[in-house]
Design an enzyme around this catalytic site. Structure first.
Site, PDB file in Angstrom:
ATOM      1  N   HIS A  42       3.314  15.336 -53.688  1.00  0.00           N
ATOM      2  CA  HIS A  42       4.428  15.859 -53.787  1.00  0.00           C
ATOM      3  C   HIS A  42       5.456  14.954 -53.177  1.00  0.00           C
ATOM      4  O   HIS A  42       6.522  15.018 -52.561  1.00  0.00           O
ATOM      5  CB  HIS A  42       4.782  17.300 -52.975  1.00  0.00           C
ATOM      6  CG  HIS A  42       4.320  18.372 -53.932  1.00  0.00           C
ATOM      7  ND1 HIS A  42       5.011  19.233 -54.719  1.00  0.00           N
ATOM      8  CD2 HIS A  42       3.071  18.877 -53.760  1.00  0.00           C
ATOM      9  CE1 HIS A  42       4.383  20.206 -55.077  1.00  0.00           C
ATOM     10  NE2 HIS A  42       2.979  19.982 -54.847  1.00  0.00           N
ATOM     11  N   THR A  43       5.014  13.589 -53.331  1.00  0.00           N
ATOM     12  CA  THR A  43       5.699  12.191 -52.802  1.00  0.00           C
ATOM     13  C   THR A  43       6.488  11.502 -54.030  1.00  0.00           C
ATOM     14  O   THR A  43       7.604  11.055 -53.891  1.00  0.00           O
ATOM     15  CB  THR A  43       4.795  11.484 -52.157  1.00  0.00           C
ATOM     16  OG1 THR A  43       3.774  10.930 -52.847  1.00  0.00           O
ATOM     17  CG2 THR A  43       4.539  11.776 -50.794  1.00  0.00           C
ATOM     18  N   SER A  75      -3.829  21.059 -83.059  1.00  0.00           N
ATOM     19  CA  SER A  75      -4.688  21.078 -81.674  1.00  0.00           C
ATOM     20  C   SER A  75      -5.789  21.540 -82.084  1.00  0.00           C
ATOM     21  O   SER A  75      -6.090  22.798 -82.740  1.00  0.00           O
ATOM     22  CB  SER A  75      -3.857  21.783 -80.469  1.00  0.00           C
ATOM     23  OG  SER A  75      -5.374  21.828 -79.317  1.00  0.00           O
ATOM     24  N   GLY A 130      -4.548  23.937 -66.407  1.00  0.00           N
ATOM     25  CA  GLY A 130      -4.296  24.513 -65.326  1.00  0.00           C
ATOM     26  C   GLY A 130      -5.177  24.476 -63.857  1.00  0.00           C
ATOM     27  O   GLY A 130      -5.107  24.915 -63.123  1.00  0.00           O
ATOM     28  N   ALA A 131      -5.580  23.232 -64.195  1.00  0.00           N
ATOM     29  CA  ALA A 131      -6.705  22.689 -62.973  1.00  0.00           C
ATOM     30  C   ALA A 131      -5.928  21.649 -62.188  1.00  0.00           C
ATOM     31  O   ALA A 131      -6.483  21.106 -61.248  1.00  0.00           O
ATOM     32  CB  ALA A 131      -7.968  22.071 -63.572  1.00  0.00           C
ATOM     33  N   LEU A 133      -4.840  18.622 -63.274  1.00  0.00           N
ATOM     34  CA  LEU A 133      -5.452  17.397 -63.403  1.00  0.00           C
ATOM     35  C   LEU A 133      -4.769  16.499 -64.577  1.00  0.00           C
ATOM     36  O   LEU A 133      -5.199  15.669 -65.252  1.00  0.00           O
ATOM     37  CB  LEU A 133      -6.944  17.606 -63.812  1.00  0.00           C
ATOM     38  CG  LEU A 133      -7.883  17.927 -62.921  1.00  0.00           C
ATOM     39  CD1 LEU A 133      -9.325  18.398 -63.442  1.00  0.00           C
ATOM     40  CD2 LEU A 133      -7.839  17.330 -61.541  1.00  0.00           C
ATOM     41  N   ASP A 180       2.007  11.637 -62.930  1.00  0.00           N
ATOM     42  CA  ASP A 180       0.865  11.829 -63.691  1.00  0.00           C
ATOM     43  C   ASP A 180       0.856  10.826 -64.933  1.00  0.00           C
ATOM     44  O   ASP A 180      -0.209  10.511 -65.392  1.00  0.00           O
ATOM     45  CB  ASP A 180       1.202  13.342 -64.142  1.00  0.00           C
ATOM     46  CG  ASP A 180       0.841  14.226 -62.931  1.00  0.00           C
ATOM     47  OD1 ASP A 180       0.492  13.741 -62.070  1.00  0.00           O
ATOM     48  OD2 ASP A 180       1.526  15.590 -63.279  1.00  0.00           O
TER      49      ASP A 180
END
Length: 394
Positions: A42-43, A75, A130-131, A133, A180
């Site tokens: 969260h930086t 997909s 949802g992990a 990652l 990310d």
């Protein structure tokens, strides 16, 4: 995207499925990894410092250009057929489901003035959703890289990451920072990426845990709590409020040594305890990144462990983005002898990381799994984080 495995080579299968779907072989196949963040949580939306590493889990895309403005995406991991869109008429925040991620990249490229007419895309991913990652960033980056190569746009990895972030911010509507996408685009095998999210300067830091007899485990709790909905944006707004009250562009501009005085100023200005807590987290977390870098440079890798645990306490108590399952990973792993552990990613579920001696990693994983069973939780998914290469063709 669902997890199809643990980073196995799905390139051939993706190309074959593309041909079945679209009637011709793709012009190429590209891959972009998910990531786990070692320290610096969260930086990134505070212009701060982060230190992610790419995972072997990746999104793979088979892609061909189209001469019209038709964008077709499919997909392998999500039920449903081909999603067809008009590349020239894409609308931000429209309800396109999972297809918003690749569509958003096309939109961002076109908005930036790049001549992207259309494309046929087939995607498959081994990055767990949802992990925490970065499964969505992997989708964005692999799409951006493929279109960059096919349309010969000449963009470098950093530029692609920034465009992918814009796709998620402005098209999908998620106010994420750039970490990310930068991790997926820029990480190097065997290294962690020390990134300054303000100017995007980066340094590849050697991260060979095996040489030190260590292992970094990822513990996917397999949970995502509803509290996370909207909570990210609320924390970002709180951090921005703290920066405004302190008269700085972002909280990264508050030196660690000046934190007590900054907190006093926030109190005097009438800022809430919540804003002060968010400020404390960001300033101390940036300092933790600097401490970890110094330890890695000195070869004292084991000393990183307690800093991870310290970071978890800050995320739990000041930023309040942890949850019972993540806390249980940390307490059970450290009780079993782990050197350190913390949640990673946005929080409210997802994953934690655990730094362990390699010869005790199985026992630590067993202790965590048993603690989950005793608490009545579903078994977590546990696997080693192996620093892997960033986005690439083939």
């Amino acid at each position: 995207m669902g997890a199809a495995g643990d980073g196995g080579d799905v390139t051939a299968a993706v190309a074959e499925q593309f041909q079945r779907l679209y009637g011709a072989a793709p012009e190429g196949v590209w891959a972009a990894p998910g990531r786990v963040n070692l320290i610096g949580e969260h930086t990134d939306y505070n212009d701060g410092f982060v230190m992610p590493l790419a995972l072997p889990h990746r999104a793979v895309a088979a892609v061909s250009r189209r001469k019209d403005h038709v964008l077709r995406v499919h997909s392998a991991d999500i039920p449903g057929g081909i999603v067809q869109l008009d590349a020239a008429a894409l609308v931000p925040l429209s309800d396109t489901g999972w297809a918003a991620y690749p569509a958003g990249v096309v939109w961002a490229l076109r908005e930036a003035g790049h001549e992207v007419a259309g494309a046929d895309i087939h995607l498959a991913s081994t990055v767990p959703t949802g992990a925490g990652l970065s499964s969505s960033a992997a989708l964005e980056v692999v799409t951006a890289l493929a279109l960059n190569d096919l349309y010969e746009l000449g963009l470098n990895a950093t530029e692609l990451a920034v465009l992918a972030q814009r796709a998620e911010n402005d098209f999908v509507g998620v106010p994420c920072g750039v970490m990310d996408q930068m991790a997926s685009a820029c990480c190097a095998e065997g290294h962690a990426l020390h990134l300054d999210t303000r100017d995007l300067t980066q340094r590849q830091v050697p991260f060979d845990l095996a040489a030190h007899g260590l292992r970094l485990l990822v513990v996917d709790t397999r949970v995502k709590h509803e509290l996370g909905d909207g909570a990210y944006a609320e924390r970002r707004a709180g951090c921005e409020a703290g920066a405004r009250a302190l008269g700085v562009p972002a909280l990264r501009d508050i030196p660690y040594g000046e934190l007590p005085a900054a907190l006093d100023r926030l109190a005097a200005a009438g800022e809430s305890g919540t804003v002060r807590a968010y400020t404390r987290h960001v300033v101390t977390e940036n300092h933790r990144v600097e401490r970890v870098i110094a330890l890695l440079d000195a070869g004292d890798v084991r000393a990183v462990g307690p800093i991870l645990t310290e970071g978890h306490a800050s995320l739990r108590d000041d930023l309040r983005v942890s949850c019972a399952e993540l806390d249980l990973v940390v307490t059970s792993a450290t009780a079993a002898g782990a050197l350190g552990a913390r949640m990673t990613g946005g929080g409210f579920g997802g994953s934690a990381i655990v730094l362990v001696e390699a010869d005790t990693s199985d026992a630590t994983a067993k202790s965590v799994t048993e603690a989950f069973a005793a608490a009545g939780y579903a078994a977590p998914r546990i696997f080693p984080a192996i620093p892997s290469r960033g986005a690439h063709r083939g």
